[in-house]
Write a protein that holds these residues in place. Structure first.
Motif, PDB file in Angstrom:
ATOM      1  N   TYR A   1      -0.662  -3.506  -5.734  1.00 29.02           N
ATOM      2  CA  TYR A   1      -0.678  -2.502  -6.788  1.00 29.02           C
ATOM      3  C   TYR A   1      -2.096  -2.233  -7.280  1.00 29.02           C
ATOM      4  CZ  TYR A   1       0.378  -0.573 -11.471  1.00 29.02           C
ATOM      5  OH  TYR A   1       0.421   0.191 -12.608  1.00 29.02           O
TER       6      TYR A   1
ATOM      7  N   GLY B   1      -0.217   6.578 -13.290  1.00 30.21           N
ATOM      8  CA  GLY B   1       1.181   6.321 -13.603  1.00 30.21           C
ATOM      9  C   GLY B   1       1.989   6.123 -12.341  1.00 30.21           C
ATOM     10  N   ASP B   2       3.086   5.394 -12.470  1.00 32.33           N
ATOM     11  CA  ASP B   2       3.930   5.096 -11.317  1.00 32.33           C
ATOM     12  C   ASP B   2       4.623   6.362 -10.802  1.00 32.33           C
ATOM     13  OD1 ASP B   2       3.215   2.465 -11.724  1.00 32.33           O
ATOM     14  OD2 ASP B   2       4.968   2.041 -12.972  1.00 32.33           O
TER      15      ASP B   2
ATOM     16  N   TYR C   1       8.041   7.882 -15.812  1.00 32.77           N
ATOM     17  CA  TYR C   1       7.167   8.494 -16.806  1.00 32.77           C
ATOM     18  C   TYR C   1       7.112   9.994 -16.578  1.00 32.77           C
ATOM     19  CZ  TYR C   1       5.600   3.683 -17.574  1.00 32.77           C
ATOM     20  OH  TYR C   1       5.551   2.339 -17.847  1.00 32.77           O
TER      21      TYR C   1
ATOM     22  N   ASN D   1       7.503  -8.512 -21.546  1.00 34.48           N
ATOM     23  CA  ASN D   1       6.456  -7.634 -22.086  1.00 34.48           C
ATOM     24  C   ASN D   1       6.013  -8.024 -23.496  1.00 34.48           C
ATOM     25  OD1 ASN D   1       5.732  -5.468 -20.123  1.00 34.48           O
ATOM     26  ND2 ASN D   1       7.938  -5.171 -20.112  1.00 34.48           N
TER      27      ASN D   1
ATOM     28  N   HIS E   1       1.516  -3.710 -20.506  1.00 36.11           N
ATOM     29  CA  HIS E   1       1.942  -3.449 -19.136  1.00 36.11           C
ATOM     30  C   HIS E   1       2.538  -2.063 -18.937  1.00 36.11           C
ATOM     31  CE1 HIS E   1       2.147  -7.868 -19.863  1.00 36.11           C
ATOM     32  NE2 HIS E   1       1.282  -7.788 -18.886  1.00 36.11           N
ATOM     33  N   CYS E   2       2.281  -1.177 -19.871  1.00 37.97           N
ATOM     34  CA  CYS E   2       2.749   0.198 -19.682  1.00 37.97           C
ATOM     35  C   CYS E   2       2.063   0.783 -18.447  1.00 37.97           C
ATOM     36  CB  CYS E   2       2.439   1.047 -20.906  1.00 37.97           C
ATOM     37  SG  CYS E   2       3.020   2.753 -20.754  1.00 37.97           S
ATOM     38  N   GLY E   3       2.855   1.375 -17.562  1.00 38.50           N
ATOM     39  CA  GLY E   3       2.309   1.913 -16.315  1.00 38.50           C
ATOM     40  C   GLY E   3       1.618   3.236 -16.467  1.00 38.50           C
TER      41      GLY E   3
ATOM     42  N   MET F   1      -0.125  -6.997  -9.365  1.00 39.44           N
ATOM     43  CA  MET F   1       0.399  -6.424 -10.599  1.00 39.44           C
ATOM     44  C   MET F   1      -0.413  -6.830 -11.835  1.00 39.44           C
ATOM     45  SD  MET F   1       2.967  -4.415 -10.150  1.00 39.44           S
ATOM     46  CE  MET F   1       4.210  -3.955  -8.937  1.00 39.44           C
TER      47      MET F   1
ATOM     48  N   ALA G   1      -2.768  -4.579 -14.265  1.00 36.90           N
ATOM     49  CA  ALA G   1      -2.444  -3.941 -15.546  1.00 36.90           C
ATOM     50  C   ALA G   1      -3.049  -4.711 -16.707  1.00 36.90           C
ATOM     51  CB  ALA G   1      -0.924  -3.839 -15.701  1.00 36.90           C
TER      52      ALA G   1
END
Length: 389
Positions: free
Chosen positions: A72, A91-92, A97, A139, A158-160, A179, A182
């Motif tokens: 990631y 963003g993912d 989102y 989280n 950890h907001c993407g 990961m 983040a």
């Protein structure tokens, strides 16, 4: 075609087999750019998709960047480096989102903020969008630990969905590939003195039929490990200091005789275990100090205080050797005194308990002295000037 100089915003999406949702995310990003008038581009950082995601991205007007190194963090860093905009919003690509609603991020970036995090707990989490384990434990706990260790104002680590000044983030020299990337962005931005803020962000259930790439326990541990290792004060210095203090004090007190606390008695065996505790604690303290000095030597951005700066100025191979030898000599003197006393008794049988009460502290001081000398030698190695390529 828009030139590099005129692009204000790059919307970067990491991608690994996102054929089900990628087109929707790209179209929403285009809608935002068209509606807002922001001059921008959409960059898909593809990490080896085998489901045709690359062609979908091209067909929907995005630029595809192939990232060979897996992970990631690797995908995102590759996308950020390839981006042409002054600002980046990442963003993912799973449609969790809404890329058509990026106004708050751009507003804060234009106001001078260098990292703008989305906050899903303020913006709303739709039913089924986040597993209960992540929502109520993972989280919140990891974000709380991050705020405590690094005094960060961010409440959703950890907001993407997040935006930042591209050059400011590149200057942080981010290293993680998984990961935990983040967390690294938030931690290094905070330590680096960047202006950070949060805006409410809505999280909805992603549109994929397959399970997410995220693995709860494995990736949660990687985040926690990063936070702790990046804060040697809490991982090594404070626990080590407590262990060393208790171990040393207990060893010295028991050298004068056993102690009784009600039905609990402490004697030579307890003294031996307390000595081991002191040694381990001292090692942890030395490791914390050496870690910080090494990090400074290599240019890592780990928090430092004035007390540590003063300590570092006094530390050297020579000072470590002198202090270590003095500590070692204390133990050696105790051992020699014991040897003389034993000789005075004709080297015959000794009271084992009485002998160990003095021998254990002597051993402790000799071990601490040797450790201090070796730590000083390692400082000398760090101080050797090397030509950097």
């Amino acid at each position: 075609m828009t030139t590099t100089e005129t692009i204000e915003l790059s919307i970067v999406m990491p991608c690994l087999n996102e054929a089900e949702t990628l087109a929707t995310c790209i179209d929403k990003a285009h809608d935002y750019l068209a509606r807002s008038g922001v001059v921008g581009e959409i960059v898909i950082a593809d990490n080896g998709s085998s489901d045709g995601s690359q062609q979908i991205a091209i067909d929907h007007g995005a630029r595809v960047v192939d990232i060979v190194e897996k992970g990631y963090g690797s995908a995102l860093m590759g996308g950020i480096e390839a981006a042409r905009g002054r600002y980046v919003i990442m963003g993912d690509a799973d449609d969790s989102y809404d890329f058509s609603r990026l106004d708050a991020f751009v507003e804060r970036l234009r106001a001078g903020d260098e990292l703008v995090m989305g906050n899903r707990f303020r913006g709303g989490i739709e039913p089924g969008a986040m597993p209960p384990l992540h929502k109520y434990l993972g989280n919140p706990v990891l974000s709380w630990i991050g705020r405590i260790l690094f005094r960060s104002p961010i409440k959703d680590f950890h907001c993407g969905l997040r935006g930042f000044d591209r050059q400011a983030v590149l200057d942080l020299h981010l290293q993680t590939t998984g990961m935990e990337f983040a967390s690294e962005v938030v931690v290094k931005s905070t330590l680096g003195g960047l202006r950070v803020s949060e805006v409410p962000t809505t999280l909805k259930k992603d549109g994929r039929s397959r399970p997410p790439h995220l693995r709860s326990w494995r990736d949660g541990w990687r985040h926690l490990r990063f936070l702790m290792i990046f804060s040697p004060r809490w991982l090594f210095l404070i626990p080590g200091s407590v262990a060393f203090g208790i171990g040393l004090l207990g060893t010295l007190v028991l050298a004068f005789g056993p102690l009784d606390f009600g039905d609990i008695g402490l004697d030579v065996s307890s003294q031996l275990y307390l000595t081991a505790l002191a040694v381990v604690g001292y090692q942890a303290v030395l490791f914390a100090i050496l870690t910080k000095i090494y990090a400074q030597h290599e240019g890592f951005n780990i928090p430092r205080g004035r007390n540590f700066d003063r300590l570092e100025k006094r530390l050297s191979l020579e000072s470590g050797a002198v202090v270590g030898v003095l500590i070692f000599l204390i133990g050696l003197v105790i051992a020699v005194v014991q040897l003389i006393a034993w000789g005075a008794e004709g080297f015959g049988a000794l009271d084992t308990s009485k002998m160990l009460r003095a021998a254990i502290p002597a051993t402790l001081f000799m071990m601490l002295g040797a450790q201090t000398v070796m730590a000083g030698m390692f400082l000398g190695i760090l101080g050797v000037g090397l030509k950097r390529r």
